[in-house]
Motif scaffolding. Structure first.
Motif, PDB file in Angstrom:
ATOM      1  N   ARG A  48      41.045  46.720  28.608  1.00 47.09           N
ATOM      2  CA  ARG A  48      42.120  45.720  28.548  1.00 47.09           C
ATOM      3  C   ARG A  48      42.310  45.008  29.882  1.00 47.09           C
ATOM      4  N   ALA A  49      41.989  45.673  30.964  1.00 46.41           N
ATOM      5  CA  ALA A  49      42.114  45.042  32.283  1.00 46.41           C
ATOM      6  C   ALA A  49      41.173  43.857  32.422  1.00 46.41           C
ATOM      7  N   THR A  50      40.074  43.886  31.690  1.00 45.87           N
ATOM      8  CA  THR A  50      39.093  42.804  31.802  1.00 45.87           C
ATOM      9  C   THR A  50      39.255  41.734  30.726  1.00 45.87           C
ATOM     10  N   ASP A  51      40.112  41.962  29.744  1.00 46.27           N
ATOM     11  CA  ASP A  51      40.326  40.970  28.686  1.00 46.27           C
ATOM     12  C   ASP A  51      40.880  39.681  29.274  1.00 46.27           C
ATOM     13  N   PRO A  60      37.663  38.576  39.903  1.00 49.86           N
ATOM     14  CA  PRO A  60      37.928  39.960  40.311  1.00 49.86           C
ATOM     15  C   PRO A  60      39.376  40.185  40.781  1.00 49.86           C
ATOM     16  N   ILE A  61      39.973  39.207  41.431  1.00 44.74           N
ATOM     17  CA  ILE A  61      41.344  39.387  41.917  1.00 44.74           C
ATOM     18  C   ILE A  61      42.315  39.545  40.753  1.00 44.74           C
ATOM     19  N   GLU A  62      42.049  38.858  39.647  1.00 43.79           N
ATOM     20  CA  GLU A  62      42.902  39.002  38.461  1.00 43.79           C
ATOM     21  C   GLU A  62      42.793  40.409  37.879  1.00 43.79           C
ATOM     22  N   ILE A  63      41.590  40.926  37.881  1.00 45.96           N
ATOM     23  CA  ILE A  63      41.381  42.285  37.364  1.00 45.96           C
ATOM     24  C   ILE A  63      42.084  43.292  38.269  1.00 45.96           C
ATOM     25  N   LEU A  64      41.955  43.106  39.584  1.00 53.59           N
ATOM     26  CA  LEU A  64      42.594  44.026  40.532  1.00 53.59           C
ATOM     27  C   LEU A  64      44.114  43.989  40.445  1.00 53.59           C
TER      28      LEU A  64
END
Length: 114
Positions: A24-27, A32-36
């Protein structure tokens, strides 16, 4: 021994849900900053640490040759959680694979009990 089995089930469930959180973190996030910055990433990481601590506890009390193969139960939880939470299909080949894993887990449990 029943207590250890319950901890083993909990460990697998926690690790499976951690994977769901990371998915879900990658949806809909590309950078990469959004995922972090995603809470899902942090929840998944926290849950993986929790599952690892449960695994360490089990390794302290049970033989390695039992704990690691029984960790395969994580695949069972992952299939059901991905179906329920991510709406992924459960195919015949997935059911066959899970059945083989469960047979192996039962055989291992029976051989370690004797």
């Amino acid at each position: 021994m029943i207590g250890y089995v319950l901890v083993m089930i909990l460990m697998g469930f926690v690790a499976s849900y951690a994977s769901i959180c990371l998915k879900r973190a990658t949806d809909n996030r590309i950078r990469p900053i959004e995922i972090l910055q995603s809470g899902w990433l942090w929840a998944g990481g926290f849950l993986y640490v929790g599952a690892s601590l449960l695994n360490i506890f089990l390794l302290k009390h049970l033989p390695y040759s039992v704990v690691v193969p029984l960790g395969a139960l994580t695949y069972v939880w992952t299939m059901f959680l991905s179906h329920w939470l991510l709406h992924e299909r459960i195919t015949k080949s997935k059911v066959l694979g899970i059945t083989v894993i469960l047979i192996g887990v039962v055989l291992l449990a029976l051989s370690s009990a004797s």
